[in-house]
Design an enzyme around this catalytic site. Structure first.
Site, PDB file in Angstrom:
ATOM      1  N   ASN A   1      -6.610   1.362   2.528  1.00 60.45           N
ATOM      2  CA  ASN A   1      -7.399   2.725   2.875  1.00 60.45           C
ATOM      3  C   ASN A   1      -7.329   3.666   1.859  1.00 60.45           C
ATOM      4  OD1 ASN A   1      -8.501   1.492   5.105  1.00 60.45           O
ATOM      5  ND2 ASN A   1      -7.338   2.205   6.427  1.00 60.45           N
TER       6      ASN A   1
ATOM      7  N   TYR B   1      -6.818  -8.600  11.706  1.00 56.13           N
ATOM      8  CA  TYR B   1      -5.581  -8.588  12.355  1.00 56.13           C
ATOM      9  C   TYR B   1      -5.299  -9.101  13.787  1.00 56.13           C
ATOM     10  CZ  TYR B   1      -4.466  -5.516   8.272  1.00 56.13           C
ATOM     11  OH  TYR B   1      -4.125  -5.149   6.882  1.00 56.13           O
TER      12      TYR B   1
ATOM     13  N   GLU C   1      -6.129  -9.260   3.787  1.00 52.82           N
ATOM     14  CA  GLU C   1      -5.413  -8.619   4.651  1.00 52.82           C
ATOM     15  C   GLU C   1      -5.455  -9.582   5.869  1.00 52.82           C
ATOM     16  OE1 GLU C   1      -5.895  -4.630   5.456  1.00 52.82           O
ATOM     17  OE2 GLU C   1      -6.450  -4.046   3.378  1.00 52.82           O
TER      18      GLU C   1
ATOM     19  N   ASN D   1     -12.151  -1.247  -1.277  1.00 53.83           N
ATOM     20  CA  ASN D   1     -11.315  -1.609   0.004  1.00 53.83           C
ATOM     21  C   ASN D   1     -12.386  -1.277   1.246  1.00 53.83           C
ATOM     22  OD1 ASN D   1      -9.079  -2.637   1.659  1.00 53.83           O
ATOM     23  ND2 ASN D   1      -9.229  -0.598   2.588  1.00 53.83           N
ATOM     24  N   GLU D   2     -12.635  -2.539   2.121  1.00 57.32           N
ATOM     25  CA  GLU D   2     -13.005  -2.213   3.430  1.00 57.32           C
ATOM     26  C   GLU D   2     -14.058  -1.227   3.391  1.00 57.32           C
ATOM     27  OE1 GLU D   2     -10.027  -1.629   6.499  1.00 57.32           O
ATOM     28  OE2 GLU D   2      -9.659  -3.745   6.349  1.00 57.32           O
TER      29      GLU D   2
ATOM     30  N   GLU E   1       0.886  -1.250   0.058  1.00 53.32           N
ATOM     31  CA  GLU E   1       0.108  -0.058  -0.042  1.00 53.32           C
ATOM     32  C   GLU E   1       0.949   1.279  -0.082  1.00 53.32           C
ATOM     33  OE1 GLU E   1      -3.007   0.048   3.012  1.00 53.32           O
ATOM     34  OE2 GLU E   1      -3.805   1.854   2.616  1.00 53.32           O
TER      35      GLU E   1
ATOM     36  N   GLN F   1       1.365  -6.146   5.662  1.00 52.12           N
ATOM     37  CA  GLN F   1       1.996  -5.844   4.458  1.00 52.12           C
ATOM     38  C   GLN F   1       3.380  -6.414   4.054  1.00 52.12           C
ATOM     39  OE1 GLN F   1       0.934  -1.949   3.303  1.00 52.12           O
ATOM     40  NE2 GLN F   1      -1.029  -1.763   4.251  1.00 52.12           N
TER      41      GLN F   1
HETATM   42  O1  AHR Z   1      -3.001  -2.618   6.247  1.00 49.23           O
HETATM   43  C1  AHR Z   1      -3.274  -1.516   6.785  1.00 49.23           C
HETATM   44  C2  AHR Z   1      -4.726  -1.124   6.709  1.00 49.23           C
HETATM   45  O2  AHR Z   1      -5.543  -2.120   7.352  1.00 49.23           O
HETATM   46  C3  AHR Z   1      -5.146  -0.923   5.485  1.00 49.23           C
HETATM   47  O3  AHR Z   1      -4.989   0.199   4.804  1.00 49.23           O
HETATM   48  C4  AHR Z   1      -6.524  -1.052   5.421  1.00 49.23           C
HETATM   49  O4  AHR Z   1      -7.283  -1.895   4.420  1.00 49.23           O
HETATM   50  C5  AHR Z   1      -6.880  -1.892   6.824  1.00 49.23           C
HETATM   51  O5  AHR Z   1      -7.652  -1.431   7.692  1.00 49.23           O
END
Ligand code: AHR
Length: 507
Positions: free
Chosen positions: A72, A244, A292, A172-173, A27, A354
Site C-alpha cells: 500500500n 492472507y 503477497e 499494488n492492489e 515494505e 513480509q
Molecule cells: O502486507 C501488508 C499489506 O497487505 C500490503 O501493504 C498490501 O499490499 C496488502 O493489503
C-alpha cells in the site's frame, strides 16, 4: 490414527521450479525498515546502519527475489525522495499506514542491503497517485545505461552501473478501496497497459506484473482479472495474486484447509488468464506472481486494513502488524508452500509478505535481539531443499469436512527432484489424528537404479499448537528430526502427529 499412502514417481513432473517462488517482500511499513533491517547504533549494525544479525537470518531464510517498496505504501510514494544525500531527503506523510516516512532508506540503500543478503530486487511503481511518466523516470534512473539526466543523477548518488531490475509490478492492489488512487478494472487496465508499453519501449527485457485481485474474496474477483487482462494481455508476463489466512472463531480445522483456498485461487486465475488467451487466439500463457501470501491476523474483516495508528498522529516506524506466529500458523504456512510448489507450472514467482517485524518470520527488538518466528522454519527448509523440479505426490488419506471446501484430504504432499536427491514436503492437517504415511518409492528407486537413503528429516509440531517464540522465550519452538522415519522395501514410512509439517531429504 489415520493410515495414508502416497506414491513418489519422479516422472510425475509438475514443472521446473523458478527460484523466484521463494521470494520475499519488504515494505516501508511499521518497523520493517526502520528498527528492523536498519538500526544505526544497534550493537550489531554495520557501518551503514544495517543490522548484521538480521542480515544473517535473512540469508538463512533463503529468499530469492524481494519485492519493494510496497505494498500500500507504494501508491503514495515518490521514489525521488529516497535518492540523493540522506540529510536532504524530505520527511513525508505516508497515507497508507498513517506514519511519517523519513526516507533515510531508499533505492540505493535497499540495493546495498540486498547485496549483503544475496537477494534480487523486484520493484513496484506507484500507479496510485502517479502514472506512466514517473514509472518511466524510475525505470530510466534504475536501468538505463545511456548518459541522461537521470543516469547522471544516479552516478552522482554513487552508482554508475545500472541496478538492472528485471521484474516490475505495475502498482499494488489497485482493486482495493483502501488503496490510495484505487481504480476500477477498466481504468486500471488502461493505465497499466499504457505504462507497460512505455516501460518496454525503454527496456524490452523487463518482466511485468499486472495487479490481480487483493484476495479471492474481493467482490470484483474474477471480473477484475478478466477486464484487466483484456487490456494488458499483450503487455505483461504475470498477474498477481495476494492472499492472507488466519484462524477464525477458534476453528483450527477450517484454518488448516487454507491450502485448498490458495489452490483454488491459483487455478481460478489461471483459468481466467487462459480464457482471455483463447479469446485473443493466443498461445501466450500469463504466469502468476503470488506476490503477497502469509498468515495475517487482519483484525478488521470489513475489507479494510487493521492497526493504523491514527490515534498516535503520524509516528515514525510505529509497531504495526507485528503478528506473533504459533505452531498452527506455521503448519498452515508450510502447507501454503506445498501448494505453491504444486502449482509451479504457473506460479513462477511468489513473495512471502513480509520479512522483518511486519507479519514476519523474523522479529527484532530495538537495541535488542533478533529471533525466528515459527514460520521461519518451513520457509527456510523448503527454500533450501526445494530445488530442481516439483513432482506431484498423490496421497490417499482420510478427509475432514470443511465448511467452505467440503471434503478435504488430511494429508497433503509434494516432492522436488534435483541432481543430488529428492525432497518430500508433507503436512498433516488433522487436528485430532496422527497420520501413518507410507510413501511408495518403487518408481524412484527404479529410475535411479539404486536404493535411496534418508539424508535429513525435519518435523514442525508441538504438543501445544499455540506455542510461539517470543522476545523472552526466543527458542521455544523449532524443528526436530522426524523420529521413526524408516525406509523398507522401497517405501518410506512416516508418522506425522496431528497438526504437523515435515520435510524429508532422500539421496
Ligand atoms: O502486507 C501488508 C499489506 O497487505 C500490503 O501493504 C498490501 O499490499 C496488502 O493489503
Amino acid at each position: 490414527m489415520n493410515d495414508a499412502t502416497a506414491r513418489l514417481d519422479p516422472h510425475n513432473t509438475i514443472a521446473d521450479i523458478d527460484r523466484r517462488i521463494f521470494g520475499g517482500f519488504v515494505e516501508h511499513l511499521g518497523r520493517h525498515i526502520y528498527d528492523g533491517i536498519f538500526e544505526p547504533g544497534h550493537p550489531a549494525a554495520d557501518a551503514d546502519g544495517f543490522r548484521t544479525d538480521v542480515i544473517d537470518l535473512v540469508k538463512q531464510l533463503g529468499v530469492s527475489t524481494i519485492r519493494y517498496p510496497g505494498g500500500n505504501f507504494v501508491s503514495g510514494y515518490r521514489w525521488e525522495d529516497g535518492v540523493g544525500p540522506i540529510e536532504q531527503r524530505p520527511r513525508r506523510l505516508d497515507l497508507a499506514w498513517h506514519s511519517t516516512e523519513t526516507n533515510e532508506v531508499g533505492l540505493h540503500e535497499f540495493q546495498d542491503w540486498l547485496d549483503r543478503v544475496g537477494s534480487d530486487l523486484m520493484l513496484a511503481v506507484n500507479l496510485g497517485t502517479r502514472g506512466t511518466q514517473e514509472a518511466l523516470d524510475l525505470l530510466e534512473y534504475a536501468n538505463a545505461s545511456a548518459e541522461t539526466a537521470w543516469t547522471a543523477q544516479r552516478a552522482e548518488n554513487g552508482r554508475t552501473e545500472p541496478f538492472g531490475v528485471r521484474m516490475w509490478c505495475l502498482g499494488n492492489e489497485m482493486d482495493g478501496p483502501w488503496q490510495v488512487g484505487h481504480r476500477n478494472a477498466d481504468d486500471y487496465g488502461k493505465l497499466a497497459s499504457r505504462t507497460a508499453k512505455a516501460m518496454r519501449m525503454l527496456d524490452p527485457g523487463l518482466e511485468l506484473v499486472v495487479c490481480g485481485s487483493s484476495g479471492s474474496g474481493m467482490p470484483t474477483f474474477g471480473s477484475w482479472e478478466r477486464q484487466v487482462l483484456e487490456h494488458t494481455f499483450d503487455d505483461v508476463d504475470f498477474i498477481s495474486c495476494h492472499s492472507y489466512y488466519q484462524e477464525r472463531n477458534g476453528d483450527a480445522q477450517e484454518f488448516l484447509a487454507s491450502g485448498v483456498d490458495m489452490a483454488r485461487f491459483i487455478e481460478s486465475v489461471v483459468a481466467i488468464a487462459d480464457a482471455v488467451a483463447a479469446t485473443k487466439k493466443s498461445d501466450k500463457r500469463i504466469m502468476i506472481s503470488f506476490d503477497e501470501w502469509n498468515v495475517w491476523y487482519l483484525h478488521n474483516d470489513e475489507g479494510g486494513q487493521n492497526d493504523k495508528p491514527e490515534e498516535q498522529g503520524w509516528p515514525v516506524a510505529p509497531r504495526l502488524l507485528e503478528d506473533q506466529y504459533h505452531v498452527l500458523d506455521a503448519v498452515v504456512f508450510g502447507d501454503l508452500l506445498i501448494t505453491l510448489l504444486q502449482h509451479a507450472d504457473r506460479v513462477r514467482s511468489a513473495s512471502l509478505a513480509q520479512l522483518v517485524n511486519v507479519i514476519a518470520p523474523i522479529m527484532t527488538e530495538p537495541g535488542g535481539p533478533a529471533w525466528k518466528q515459527t514460520t521461519f522454519f518451513p520457509f527456510s527448509i523448503t527454500s533450501r531443499l526445494g530445488h530442481g523440479r516439483s513432482v506431484r505426490v498423490p496421497v490417499d488419506a482420510g478427509t475432514f469436512t470443511s465448511e467452505r471446501f467440503g471434503e478435504v484430504a488430511t494429508v497433503n504432499a509434494v516432492a522436488t527432484v534435483d541432481d543430488e536427491g529428492v525432497s518430500l514436503f508433507v503436512v498433516n492437517r488433522s487436528t485430532t489424528d496422527t497420520a501413518d504415511l507410507r510413501v511408495d518409492l518403487a518408481p524412484l528407486v527404479r529410475e535411479l537404479g539404486r536404493d535411496v537413503s534418508i539424508a535429513e528429516t525435519h518435523l514442525l509440531h508441538d504438543a501445544d499448537r499455540y506455542a510461539a517464540n517470543t522476545l523472552t522465550d526466543r527458542d521455544r519452538v523449532g524443528v526436530r528430526p522426524l523420529d521413526g522415519a524408516v525406509l523398507t522395501d522401497d517405501a518410506l514410512s512416516l508418522t506425522l502427529p496431528a497438526v504437523s509439517w515435515a520435510a524429508v531429504r532422500l539421496v
